[in-house]
Enzyme design. Sequence first.
Site, PDB file in Angstrom:
ATOM      1  N   ARG A  25       0.527  -1.038  -0.249  1.00  0.00           N
ATOM      2  CA  ARG A  25      -0.017  -0.177   0.030  1.00  0.00           C
ATOM      3  C   ARG A  25       1.034   1.044  -0.421  1.00  0.00           C
ATOM      4  NH1 ARG A  25      -2.908   2.756   4.808  1.00  0.00           N
ATOM      5  NH2 ARG A  25      -3.745   4.351   4.039  1.00  0.00           N
ATOM      6  N   SER A  40      -6.600   2.768   0.687  1.00  0.00           N
ATOM      7  CA  SER A  40      -6.759   2.548   1.973  1.00  0.00           C
ATOM      8  C   SER A  40      -6.847   1.107   2.199  1.00  0.00           C
ATOM      9  CB  SER A  40      -8.349   3.100   2.838  1.00  0.00           C
ATOM     10  OG  SER A  40      -9.735   1.843   2.243  1.00  0.00           O
ATOM     11  N   SER A 131     -18.838  -4.947   6.643  1.00  0.00           N
ATOM     12  CA  SER A 131     -18.147  -4.402   7.160  1.00  0.00           C
ATOM     13  C   SER A 131     -16.659  -4.368   8.116  1.00  0.00           C
ATOM     14  CB  SER A 131     -19.581  -4.883   8.201  1.00  0.00           C
ATOM     15  OG  SER A 131     -19.773  -3.683   9.204  1.00  0.00           O
ATOM     16  N   ASN A 132     -16.953  -2.722   7.958  1.00  0.00           N
ATOM     17  CA  ASN A 132     -15.026  -2.566   8.559  1.00  0.00           C
ATOM     18  C   ASN A 132     -15.350  -1.491  10.015  1.00  0.00           C
ATOM     19  OD1 ASN A 132     -12.146  -2.211   9.362  1.00  0.00           O
ATOM     20  ND2 ASN A 132     -11.354  -2.143   6.811  1.00  0.00           N
ATOM     21  N   GLY A 156     -12.224  -6.323  11.759  1.00  0.00           N
ATOM     22  CA  GLY A 156     -11.458  -5.686  12.994  1.00  0.00           C
ATOM     23  C   GLY A 156      -9.976  -4.427  12.545  1.00  0.00           C
ATOM     24  N   HIS A 185     -25.912 -21.039   6.859  1.00  0.00           N
ATOM     25  CA  HIS A 185     -25.515 -22.061   6.918  1.00  0.00           C
ATOM     26  C   HIS A 185     -27.158 -22.917   5.530  1.00  0.00           C
ATOM     27  CE1 HIS A 185     -24.585 -25.695   7.998  1.00  0.00           C
ATOM     28  NE2 HIS A 185     -23.685 -25.625   8.780  1.00  0.00           N
ATOM     29  N   ASP A 189     -21.481 -24.465   4.064  1.00  0.00           N
ATOM     30  CA  ASP A 189     -21.963 -24.705   5.701  1.00  0.00           C
ATOM     31  C   ASP A 189     -20.459 -24.934   5.756  1.00  0.00           C
ATOM     32  OD1 ASP A 189     -20.072 -26.345   3.502  1.00  0.00           O
ATOM     33  OD2 ASP A 189     -21.166 -27.365   3.275  1.00  0.00           O
TER      34      ASP A 189
END
Length: 212
Positions: A25, A40, A131-132, A156, A185, A189
């Site tokens: 980066r 980013s 989703s960060n 995270g 599910h 799986d």
Amino acid sequence: MQSKQTIPHYYLSVDVNMDQVLELRMELNAEVKARNIKLSVNDFIIKASALACLKVPEANSSWLDSVIRQNHVVDVSVAVSTPNGLMTPIVFNAHTKGLAAISSDVSALAAKARDGKLQPHQFQGGTFTISNLGMFGVKNFSAIINPPQACILAVGGSEKRLLPAANDKGFDVASMMSVTLSCDHRVVDGAVGAQWLAEFRKFLEKPVTMLL
């Protein structure tokens, strides 16, 4: 509510060594600085997710009650916080786009989302969601699936950790990032979810493979 009441969620977590991504980066940002582009870490995550979806297409599927549709393109919904709540603008065909194009898309979409100017087609649909919350200091979390999609990746923050190593010191220091994949599910799986995470981690730990 519909998501939690009707989708049998389960969760898989892995840690990813981000050292090579952070290094690449920095190099790439020096190259594109003149074009006013700043890549980013999230741009790399979007690209790696899209490519992992090509390798494990079950994760890029939609549950449509009587049938499961396996999508042939990867349209990545990216969760963005706005004054009016959470929006998920879509990076269309993320699997075919380079990092600079993904970065430009995300910046433009996030700005429109915050200004309330997104068109419905720009946030409705998508085949996979990210989703960060790393930038808010969150270490790990489990996200709620965005129906009819089958998976959502909760990202995270990165943190420096000591890792055992066969060197003189006996350890290395690496930037590790925790991610959790929430899966439906009925569609994906456990073994398939684990396979998707293995591909995702492989792309980020050796980012040059994203060029292949």
